[in-house]
Design a protein around this motif. Structure first.
Motif, PDB file in Angstrom:
ATOM      1  N   TRP A  54       0.953  -1.225  -0.160  1.00 46.89           N
ATOM      2  CA  TRP A  54       0.090  -0.028  -0.021  1.00 46.89           C
ATOM      3  C   TRP A  54       0.895   1.288   0.094  1.00 46.89           C
ATOM      4  O   TRP A  54       0.466   2.246  -0.625  1.00 46.89           O
ATOM      5  CB  TRP A  54      -1.046  -0.156   1.270  1.00 46.89           C
TER       6      TRP A  54
ATOM      7  N   SER B  96      -6.293   2.767   0.067  1.00 42.22           N
ATOM      8  CA  SER B  96      -4.943   2.147  -0.563  1.00 42.22           C
ATOM      9  C   SER B  96      -4.940   0.743  -0.083  1.00 42.22           C
ATOM     10  O   SER B  96      -4.451  -0.276  -0.884  1.00 42.22           O
ATOM     11  CB  SER B  96      -3.667   3.004  -0.366  1.00 42.22           C
ATOM     12  N   VAL B  97      -4.968   0.712   1.327  1.00 44.19           N
ATOM     13  CA  VAL B  97      -4.898  -0.629   2.108  1.00 44.19           C
ATOM     14  C   VAL B  97      -5.845  -1.694   1.372  1.00 44.19           C
ATOM     15  O   VAL B  97      -5.796  -2.887   1.120  1.00 44.19           O
ATOM     16  CB  VAL B  97      -5.149  -0.495   3.593  1.00 44.19           C
TER      17      VAL B  97
ATOM     18  N   THR C  43       4.784   0.625   6.970  1.00 37.40           N
ATOM     19  CA  THR C  43       3.902  -0.538   7.781  1.00 37.40           C
ATOM     20  C   THR C  43       4.462  -1.218   8.917  1.00 37.40           C
ATOM     21  O   THR C  43       5.675  -1.495   8.928  1.00 37.40           O
ATOM     22  CB  THR C  43       3.448  -1.756   6.762  1.00 37.40           C
TER      23      THR C  43
ATOM     24  N   CYS D 234      -4.994   2.668   9.979  1.00 36.07           N
ATOM     25  CA  CYS D 234      -4.487   3.556   9.117  1.00 36.07           C
ATOM     26  C   CYS D 234      -4.417   5.083  10.070  1.00 36.07           C
ATOM     27  O   CYS D 234      -5.381   5.372  10.579  1.00 36.07           O
ATOM     28  CB  CYS D 234      -5.381   3.777   7.993  1.00 36.07           C
TER      29      CYS D 234
ATOM     30  N   ASN E 241      -7.295  -1.580  -1.402  1.00 33.49           N
ATOM     31  CA  ASN E 241      -7.097  -1.990  -2.851  1.00 33.49           C
ATOM     32  C   ASN E 241      -6.159  -2.976  -2.769  1.00 33.49           C
ATOM     33  O   ASN E 241      -6.142  -3.934  -3.911  1.00 33.49           O
ATOM     34  CB  ASN E 241      -6.473  -0.775  -3.673  1.00 33.49           C
ATOM     35  N   VAL E 242      -4.992  -2.998  -1.971  1.00 34.32           N
ATOM     36  CA  VAL E 242      -3.996  -4.102  -1.863  1.00 34.32           C
ATOM     37  C   VAL E 242      -4.686  -5.306  -1.259  1.00 34.32           C
ATOM     38  O   VAL E 242      -4.354  -6.370  -1.652  1.00 34.32           O
ATOM     39  CB  VAL E 242      -2.830  -3.512  -1.218  1.00 34.32           C
TER      40      VAL E 242
END
Length: 129
Positions: A16, A79-80, A22, A64, A82-83
């Motif tokens: 992400w 973004s997280v 992370t 997040c 999507n991944v």
């Protein structure tokens, strides 16, 4: 066994990253948002005819963080998602079956730290190989 699963989850989640980091469990005090933290919530084996622990059923949380705005926090969460939504997790000794998002919270703001947070929960199924 769990080390391989945590490593696989971390490696997938780390994709992400745009300008963030992370961290497993907690970010270091020197961490600068945006970043995400993650950890294992539950782990319970599911039996099959060949092995009473043939499938691993795990839940992970992902938090997040942003110091700029709710919009940036939501962008990090996007973004997280999507991944991780439907991701194939690579873990030695396992075949990835499914990674599913179960929950996303409303954004929160911590007055003491000045940081926004949004939480997600993912369920992961892995088949022993």
């Amino acid at each position: 066994m769990l080390t391989q699963i945590l490593t696989g989850f971390y490696n997938t989640l780390s994709a992400w990253v745009a300008s963030g980091e992370t961290y497993n469990l907690v970010a270091p005090g020197s961490a600068t948002p945006p970043y995400v933290t993650f950890g294992l919530l539950t782990e319970s084996p599911i039996g099959d005819f060949a092995d009473f622990e043939g499938v691993e059923n795990l839940t992970f949380y992902v938090n997040c963080f942003s110091s700029k705005s709710i919009a940036e926090t939501c962008s990090v969460a996007d973004s997280v998602m999507n991944v991780m939504d439907g991701a194939s997790i690579t873990a030695s000794g396992f075949t990835s079956m499914k990674c599913v998002r179960e929950f996303i919270s409303s954004p929160l703001f911590d007055l003491e730290t000045g940081i926004y947070q949004q939480s997600l929960r993912f369920r992961l199924w892995l088949d022993k190989t």
